[in-house]
Design a protein around this motif. Structure first.
Motif, PDB file in Angstrom:
ATOM      1  N   GLY A  74       0.769  -1.243   0.000  1.00  0.00           N
ATOM      2  CA  GLY A  74       0.000   0.000   0.000  1.00  0.00           C
ATOM      3  C   GLY A  74       0.796   1.286   0.000  1.00  0.00           C
ATOM      4  N   ARG A  75       2.140   1.222  -0.078  1.00  0.00           N
ATOM      5  CA  ARG A  75       2.985   2.391  -0.298  1.00  0.00           C
ATOM      6  C   ARG A  75       2.681   3.554   0.646  1.00  0.00           C
ATOM      7  N   ALA A  76       2.576   3.272   1.939  1.00  0.00           N
ATOM      8  CA  ALA A  76       2.269   4.332   2.902  1.00  0.00           C
ATOM      9  C   ALA A  76       3.438   5.293   3.025  1.00  0.00           C
ATOM     10  N   THR A  77       3.132   6.537   3.383  1.00  0.00           N
ATOM     11  CA  THR A  77       4.153   7.534   3.711  1.00  0.00           C
ATOM     12  C   THR A  77       4.270   7.646   5.227  1.00  0.00           C
ATOM     13  N   PRO A  78       5.437   7.390   5.805  1.00  0.00           N
ATOM     14  CA  PRO A  78       6.654   6.837   5.203  1.00  0.00           C
ATOM     15  C   PRO A  78       6.631   5.313   5.318  1.00  0.00           C
ATOM     16  N   SER A  79       7.356   4.628   4.450  1.00  0.00           N
ATOM     17  CA  SER A  79       7.481   3.171   4.535  1.00  0.00           C
ATOM     18  C   SER A  79       8.599   2.712   3.626  1.00  0.00           C
ATOM     19  N   PRO A  80       9.214   1.545   3.924  1.00  0.00           N
ATOM     20  CA  PRO A  80      10.239   1.009   3.019  1.00  0.00           C
ATOM     21  C   PRO A  80       9.689   0.749   1.617  1.00  0.00           C
ATOM     22  N   GLU A  81       8.416   0.354   1.543  1.00  0.00           N
ATOM     23  CA  GLU A  81       7.830   0.048   0.235  1.00  0.00           C
ATOM     24  C   GLU A  81       7.678   1.311  -0.614  1.00  0.00           C
ATOM     25  N   LEU A  82       7.313   2.419   0.016  1.00  0.00           N
ATOM     26  CA  LEU A  82       7.230   3.670  -0.733  1.00  0.00           C
ATOM     27  C   LEU A  82       8.614   4.090  -1.220  1.00  0.00           C
ATOM     28  N   ASP A  83       9.630   3.883  -0.400  1.00  0.00           N
ATOM     29  CA  ASP A  83      10.989   4.176  -0.832  1.00  0.00           C
ATOM     30  C   ASP A  83      11.364   3.313  -2.039  1.00  0.00           C
ATOM     31  N   LYS A  84      10.949   2.051  -2.031  1.00  0.00           N
ATOM     32  CA  LYS A  84      11.230   1.174  -3.176  1.00  0.00           C
ATOM     33  C   LYS A  84      10.543   1.687  -4.434  1.00  0.00           C
ATOM     34  N   ALA A  85       9.317   2.152  -4.275  1.00  0.00           N
ATOM     35  CA  ALA A  85       8.617   2.706  -5.434  1.00  0.00           C
ATOM     36  C   ALA A  85       9.361   3.928  -5.980  1.00  0.00           C
ATOM     37  N   ALA A  86       9.823   4.802  -5.081  1.00  0.00           N
ATOM     38  CA  ALA A  86      10.544   6.003  -5.512  1.00  0.00           C
ATOM     39  C   ALA A  86      11.810   5.627  -6.278  1.00  0.00           C
ATOM     40  N   ARG A  87      12.536   4.632  -5.789  1.00  0.00           N
ATOM     41  CA  ARG A  87      13.779   4.219  -6.445  1.00  0.00           C
ATOM     42  C   ARG A  87      13.502   3.506  -7.769  1.00  0.00           C
ATOM     43  N   HIS A  88      12.427   2.732  -7.782  1.00  0.00           N
ATOM     44  CA  HIS A  88      12.018   2.080  -9.032  1.00  0.00           C
ATOM     45  C   HIS A  88      11.743   3.111 -10.120  1.00  0.00           C
ATOM     46  N   ILE A  89      11.010   4.156  -9.772  1.00  0.00           N
ATOM     47  CA  ILE A  89      10.685   5.199 -10.743  1.00  0.00           C
ATOM     48  C   ILE A  89      11.958   5.936 -11.166  1.00  0.00           C
ATOM     49  N   ALA A  90      12.866   6.164 -10.210  1.00  0.00           N
ATOM     50  CA  ALA A  90      14.140   6.806 -10.547  1.00  0.00           C
ATOM     51  C   ALA A  90      14.913   5.988 -11.578  1.00  0.00           C
ATOM     52  N   ARG A  91      14.895   4.674 -11.435  1.00  0.00           N
ATOM     53  CA  ARG A  91      15.593   3.826 -12.406  1.00  0.00           C
ATOM     54  C   ARG A  91      14.953   3.899 -13.788  1.00  0.00           C
ATOM     55  N   ARG A  92      13.615   3.996 -13.822  1.00  0.00           N
ATOM     56  CA  ARG A  92      12.958   4.136 -15.121  1.00  0.00           C
ATOM     57  C   ARG A  92      13.365   5.462 -15.774  1.00  0.00           C
ATOM     58  N   PHE A  93      13.383   6.544 -14.988  1.00  0.00           N
ATOM     59  CA  PHE A  93      13.779   7.837 -15.540  1.00  0.00           C
ATOM     60  C   PHE A  93      15.206   7.767 -16.073  1.00  0.00           C
ATOM     61  N   GLU A  94      16.085   7.086 -15.340  1.00  0.00           N
ATOM     62  CA  GLU A  94      17.462   6.944 -15.794  1.00  0.00           C
ATOM     63  C   GLU A  94      17.525   6.151 -17.098  1.00  0.00           C
ATOM     64  N   GLU A  95      16.760   5.064 -17.177  1.00  0.00           N
ATOM     65  CA  GLU A  95      16.749   4.248 -18.392  1.00  0.00           C
ATOM     66  C   GLU A  95      16.275   5.044 -19.602  1.00  0.00           C
ATOM     67  N   PHE A  96      15.293   5.919 -19.404  1.00  0.00           N
ATOM     68  CA  PHE A  96      14.746   6.688 -20.519  1.00  0.00           C
ATOM     69  C   PHE A  96      15.681   7.808 -20.952  1.00  0.00           C
ATOM     70  N   GLY A  97      16.673   8.140 -20.121  1.00  0.00           N
ATOM     71  CA  GLY A  97      17.594   9.215 -20.457  1.00  0.00           C
ATOM     72  C   GLY A  97      17.211  10.569 -19.897  1.00  0.00           C
TER      73      GLY A  97
END
Length: 507
Positions: A74-97
């Motif tokens: 459920g990606r609560a603020t704050p939570s380790p899972e929300l942090d994982k979501a943030a890092r996942h999205i960061a990796r996608r942004f990096e992949e896209f350039g």
């Protein structure tokens, strides 16, 4: 949320680093298949020039399924899972350039404080004088944020009246209708010389119990909450001495009683992230202006079980908007030539706890808000109608006309937009565009309404209308491209500007 907050040093966008990377401190492996990169064949790679065609129902199905997977809790603020979501999205942004927005990081970290009322054994109210005594705990409720113990003569204060004598415990009569006003008056009363403040309430049992339950919940604030520096508490009027009740009713001052007030609050420091990447515009004269796309990546976490399910997945709210942001970032990155203005893609946290991430950004922008020409916010676009989306804010600026022109130019989307059909729900104030609008940025908020699974464990990926969600995301792509390529930046309607920006109110 609106006060000036201490924050990260604002960073202006600079040249693209030679090696764009997520810093080591955030480059942590996410041990979840659900957060793997999209498989080949589902997501087109950057550089294809395909634009809106890269936004597909299959892509969104994959991305929403990852963000709203049970393993994300459920990606609560704050939570380790929300942090994982943030890092996942960061990796996608990096992949896209995309370029990282904050130096070499895609993550904008911000401080939070969790607070709640403290131990009942450390809270009390005693009144000394005719009819006085220790107030029963059932009739006394400290306000979170007040701390310590204070004693002094009890002084009745009234709205617009004189300040209490220095060193007094101020007491003010407040009705249920005046609660917000009463709490907002506390700071001024303390600054006027009071050592503590009591708000005397004449309310029903269930109302007072509701406040008690509300205060018992942990609350989040951006940065440190304002320290009241003194005890502040609610007390039910019927528990006070009869003569004091009469003095409150008449507004007469008194030096008959003294009061000792003890309160206790608990605080814990936390932190959360916004994920932000950007694409520099192609026009040397306009690349210093920005179109910002936002959605919130958090939800409400794990809650009360319903039919054995306690994970509140938040597939529509707002994995649908977050997935759309990822798709939009990929679509714009795939263009051989970017639009004229620069584009910012932002997934914020803390929306469900009071628009916290966007409030932090609004006070600590990484791109100048004065140069931010529009905010296109996406929150819950996956349910209800198959061909209709609400565009809140369309009557506030020329963005509404641009949206209508975009719809006429893309009949293949099969979409129509409508004004907010639920003004009584105050949705204007309930998503992250509001923190941009109040700072003077023209906004559009795309939304398809709540439903029976709103903030419940049944907001699951299998209930999303993926084709509709993809068409809305493609509409926002075409709209964003039009805004970014236009000769002129969007303009506010003067009356709306006075209401929203100067007056602090929504539509």
């Amino acid at each position: 949320m609106k006060r000036k907050l201490p924050g990260i040093r604002p960073t202006l966008p600079g040249a693209r680093p030679a090696a764009m990377r997520v810093p080591v401190r955030v480059r942590l492996w996410v041990p979840l298949l659900a957060l793997a990169a999209s498989p080949a064949g589902i997501s087109a790679q950057a550089g294809t020039g395909a634009g809106a065609a890269t936004i597909t129902a299959d892509d969104l199905r994959f991305r929403i399924g990852a963000l709203a997977h049970d393993s994300m809790r459920g990606r609560a603020t704050p939570s380790p899972e929300l942090d994982k979501a943030a890092r996942h999205i960061a990796r996608r942004f990096e992949e896209f350039g995309l370029q990282p927005a904050d130096g070499d990081s895609y993550l904008q970290e911000y401080p939070l404080t969790a607070s709640r009322a403290g131990s009942p054994g450390r809270q009390s109210l005693e009144i000394v004088g005719p009819g006085g005594g220790t107030i029963d705990a059932a009739d006394y409720l400290p306000v979170p944020g007040g701390r310590g113990q204070a004693a002094g003569p009890l002084a009745v204060v009234t709205p617009g009246g004189a300040d209490p004598p220095t060193g007094a415990v101020a007491i003010m009569r407040v009705s249920s209708d005046d609660m917000r006003w009463g709490l907002e008056s506390v700071r001024g009363i303390l600054d006027g010389g009071a050592v503590a403040v009591l708000l005397a309430l004449d309310v029903a049992d269930d109302y007072f119990d509701g406040i008690r339950r509300f205060y018992a919940r942990e609350r989040l604030s951006v940065g440190m909450p304002e320290e009241l520096g003194a005890p502040v508490a609610l007390v039910r009027t019927h528990a006070l001495p009869e003569a004091l009740r009469a003095a409150l009713a008449s507004g007469a001052g008194t030096n008959v009683w003294e009061a000792t007030v003890r309160t206790h609050s608990e605080f814990r420091e936390e932190r959360a992230y916004n994920t932000i990447g950007w694409i520099e515009g192609s026009d040397p004269d306009l690349r210093g202006e920005f179109v910002v796309f936002t959605a919130h990546m958090d939800h409400v976490g794990v809650g009360r079980p319903v039919d054995g399910d306690s994970i509140y997945n938040g597939a529509d709210d707002d994995a649908s908007g977050t997935a759309a942001i990822i798709e939009l970032a990929q679509a714009f990155a795939s263009l051989e030539t970017p639009p004229r203005r620069s584009l910012v893609f932002m997934t914020v946290s803390g929306e469900e706890r009071g628009l916290l991430g966007s409030a932090w950004y609004a006070e600590n922008p990484l791109f100048p808000l004065g140069a931010t020409v529009a905010n296109l916010n996406i929150d819950m676009i996956g349910r209800n109608w198959r061909d209709t989306v609400v565009a809140i804010g369309a009557d506030e600026s020329t963005l509404g006309a641009t949206l209508r022109q975009t719809l006429r130019g893309h009949p293949e989307l099969g979409l129509e937009t409508i004004d907010d059909p639920w003004p009584e729900e105050n949705f204007y104030f309930r998503s992250d565009h509001y923190n941009f609008a109040r700072k003077g940025v023209p906004i559009l908020f795309f939304f398809t309404g709540t439903h029976e699974d709103y903030h419940g464990p049944n907001d699951e990926p299998d209930r999303i209308l993926y084709d509709k969600t993809a068409r809305i995301a493609r509409l926002i792509f075409h709209l964003g491209q039009s805004i970014a390529d236009a000769e002129e930046r969007p303009e506010w309607d003067p009356a709306a500007y006075r209401r929203v920006v100067e007056g602090g109110g929504g539509s």
